[in-house]
Design an enzyme around this catalytic site. Structure first.
Site, short mmCIF file in Angstrom:
data_model
loop_
_atom_site.label_atom_id
_atom_site.label_comp_id
_atom_site.label_asym_id
_atom_site.label_seq_id
_atom_site.Cartn_x
_atom_site.Cartn_y
_atom_site.Cartn_z
N ASN A 187 0.81 -1.20 0.00
CA ASN A 187 0.00 0.00 0.00
C ASN A 187 0.85 1.27 0.00
OD1 ASN A 187 -1.88 2.00 0.32
ND2 ASN A 187 -2.89 1.10 2.09
N ASP A 188 1.53 1.54 1.08
CA ASP A 188 2.24 2.81 1.18
C ASP A 188 3.33 2.97 0.12
OD1 ASP A 188 0.68 3.52 3.33
OD2 ASP A 188 2.04 2.62 4.78
N VAL A 189 3.97 1.84 -0.27
CA VAL A 189 5.08 1.94 -1.22
C VAL A 189 4.61 2.23 -2.65
CG1 VAL A 189 6.57 0.44 0.15
CG2 VAL A 189 5.17 -0.55 -1.67
N ILE A 190 3.26 2.26 -2.87
CA ILE A 190 2.74 2.62 -4.19
C ILE A 190 1.82 3.83 -4.11
CG2 ILE A 190 2.89 0.32 -5.23
CD1 ILE A 190 -0.20 0.13 -4.46
N ALA A 208 0.89 3.17 7.46
CA ALA A 208 1.12 4.57 7.78
C ALA A 208 -0.19 5.30 8.11
CB ALA A 208 1.84 5.26 6.63
#
Lengths: 468, 98
Positions: free
Chosen positions: A394-397, A435
């Site tokens: 999720n957060d890394v994209i 996050a």
């Protein structure tokens, strides 16, 4: 200069050989082709060091009691058996917590060595030996309890969410200063009580320092604790005057530090920020989440999108590990490759819970390592990619890292999956990532949300693909 | 300060730089094995633990020494074995890469 006896020369050179084997072994670990050999070379170095220390003790006739040898042999057998049992039994998905636990044992061992030296009190310390002894105790103790809190978080024994400590980072600062003050007292006065106070405080500090750090920041924490376990060993080496410990400890300290810096760069956050901010504790804009419309995908939708693609990029995240979906990914990818579709894997440096976590899982599923692309290799490819299959990431994209200066993750390098034609996001729900930030990607036209457990989703998609 | 201690500092600083230079360009694929392999090397404290256990004075020292050996051995044996297990899986599968 005093002349050394023949035995002393042989022993000193054998320790040097162990140190050289460690360096050669580590060098081997930097390339997939030589890594396994490198690890074994380092293990031989360790065996040499163990044989040498025992030979040294025998040669100098330092050990008077049979009981002392019994303790050594019993310790080697018990510790070796526990280590082997844990290493052979662990599931690859549980690797982060095992590495954390091993770190803790290493740091704990160094602290115990320093403690034993103080208890035996065979000689009075010089000031500098007092300093290295105190550092070995403190750093080793922090590594011990810090690693076990990390273990407990990763194993799910305690929640992965940050736990607030009363007083926040200030409390940790006070504990750290008190531990240093207690050590200085002991070094200055020769009264060993201060060392024990410092050790107790350091054991507490390991807990209070790691508890507030959230699960997604674990790659940094584990790397840092890895570095600590090395430094603790090196400090113990100064205390007992043994260069093998100093060399080995320094190498590990450096290796852990490199990984720690790599991880913090990959998150665009400073190490103090990661350690002290309790990131991920609050859910920003939680009210808005789930009210905006998304395009939902069924297994058939996903199968059709994949079947008509020429190039597919898989983006794995922690959800893949949780669902143990690495074999399901492999099966789906094999079917796509069978149809002439190109499949690659884009791996963000902090995907998962430790550095390189995803690579290990995909390797377990026999996915060739040259298909795994890092951030710099994969980002130029997304523009020519037909379908991106995001699995539990999720957060890394999250494009907010690029576009929204107000976002807490603004500036973090991400995988630019939004440049691909179609993005399929396999996720259990719309809940925000670790996050706690909403992901605008989910609401874009080219994005399909496939709400399911990763493993079930991949298996259903493969089945649907078979019916096409 | 003893000459032995100064020598120790020299070794520590040089070994740190060697470690930094040797590992600096490790590919992300190997981050986990590197970490667990390095972790096993930090078990070098086993040498100190064996000395501690073998030469300690008194019961408390003996107990501390025993646990130092146990902890360090868990780290050493577990670390190298699990790294080997992981690396065994890292394969380049022929024909899959285009």
């Amino acid at each position: 200069m005093t002349e050394l006896s023949f035995t002393e020369i042989v022993i000193a050179l054998a320790y040097l050989a162990a140190g050289v084997l460690f360096i050669v072994g580590l060098k081997g670990l930097t390339s997939p082709k030589t890594a396994r050999k490198g690890n074994r070379i380092a293990a031989v170095g360790m065996l040499v060091a163990i044989i040498v220390v025992i030979a040294d003790l025998v040669a100098h006739n330092t050990v008077s009691a049979t009981a002392a040898w019994a303790i050594v042999v019993a310790g080697i057998i018990v510790g070796g058996a526990i280590g082997a049992f844990l290493a052979l039994r662990v599931q690859m998905t549980d690797m982060p917590q095992l590495v954390a636990a091993f770190n803790g044992f290493g740091g704990g061992a160094s602290a115990l060595v320093a403690a034993e030296v103080i208890v035996s009190a065979e000689y009075s310390f010089s000031a500098e030996i007092g300093v290295t002894t105190a550092l070995s105790l403190i750093i080793g103790a922090i590594t011990l309890t810090g690693s076990f809190i990390a273990y407990a978080k990763l194993q799910g024994l305690i929640g992965g969410k940050p736990v607030a400590i009363p007083g926040g980072p200030a409390t940790n600062a006070v504990i750290a200063v008190a531990a240093l003050a207690a050590s200085i007292f002991s070094i200055a006065t020769g009264n060993v009580a201060g060392y024990w106070v410092a050790t107790a405080l350091a054991l507490v500090l390991g807990v209070t320092a790691v508890l507030p750090i959230g699960g997604a920041d674990m790659p940094v924490v584990i790397s840092l604790l890895n570095s600590f376990s090395g430094i603790a060993a090196a400090m113990a080496g100064f205390t007992i005057g043994n260069q093998a410990l100093i060399i080995g400890g320094a190498l590990v300290g450096a290796a852990g530090l490199i990984l720690t810096l790599d991880m913090s760069v990959a998150m665009n956050r400073s190490i103090p920020n990661i350690l002290f901010s309790g990131f991920g504790g609050t859910v920003a804009g939680a009210d808005e989440i789930g009210t905006k419309p998304v395009k939902r995908a069924t297994p058939d939708d996903a199968a059709i999108a994949l079947a008509y693609a020429q190039s597919v990029m898989v983006v794995p995240g922690y959800g893949l590990a949780v669902a143990q979906a690495q074999h399901a990914v492999r099966d789906l990818a094999a079917e796509l490759e069978e149809r002439g579709i190109e499949v690659h894997y884009a791996i963000h440096p902090v995907a998962g819970r430790m550095p390189g976590h995803m690579n290990v899982l995909l390797a377990e599923a026999d996915i060739s390592y040259d298909l795994l692309l890092d951030l710099d290799q994969s980002n130029p490819k997304f523009g020519q990619t037909d379908v991106v299959l995001v699995i539990g990431a999720n957060d890394v994209i999250n494009p907010a890292a690029k576009n929204d200066p107000d976002s807490p993750i603004y500036g973090m390098p991400i995988l630019n999956v939004d440049e691909a034609r179609t993005v399929i996001v396999v996720k259990r729900s719309l809940s925000p990532g670790f996050a706690g930030i909403d992901n605008p990607l989910f609401y874009e036209d080219g994005t399909m949300m496939f709400f399911a457990d990763a493993k079930a989703a991949l298996e259903d998609t493969l089945a649907a693909l078979g019916n096409l | 300060m003893s000459s032995e201690f100064i020598q120790g500092i020299v070794v520590f600083v040089l070994a740190s730089f060697v470690g930094f230079e040797v590992i600096r360009r490790v590919p992300p694929t190997l981050h986990t094995p590197l970490m667990s392999g390095a972790n096993a090397i930090s078990g070098i404290t086993i040498v100190g633990a064996i000395i501690a256990a073998a030469t300690g004075n008194g019961v408390v020292a003996g107990i501390l020494g025993f646990f130092a050996v146990v902890f360090a051995m868990i780290n050493v044996v577990g670390g190298f074995l699990v790294t080997d297990r992981m690396l065994e899986m890292f394969k380049k599968v022929p024909g899959k890469s285009r």
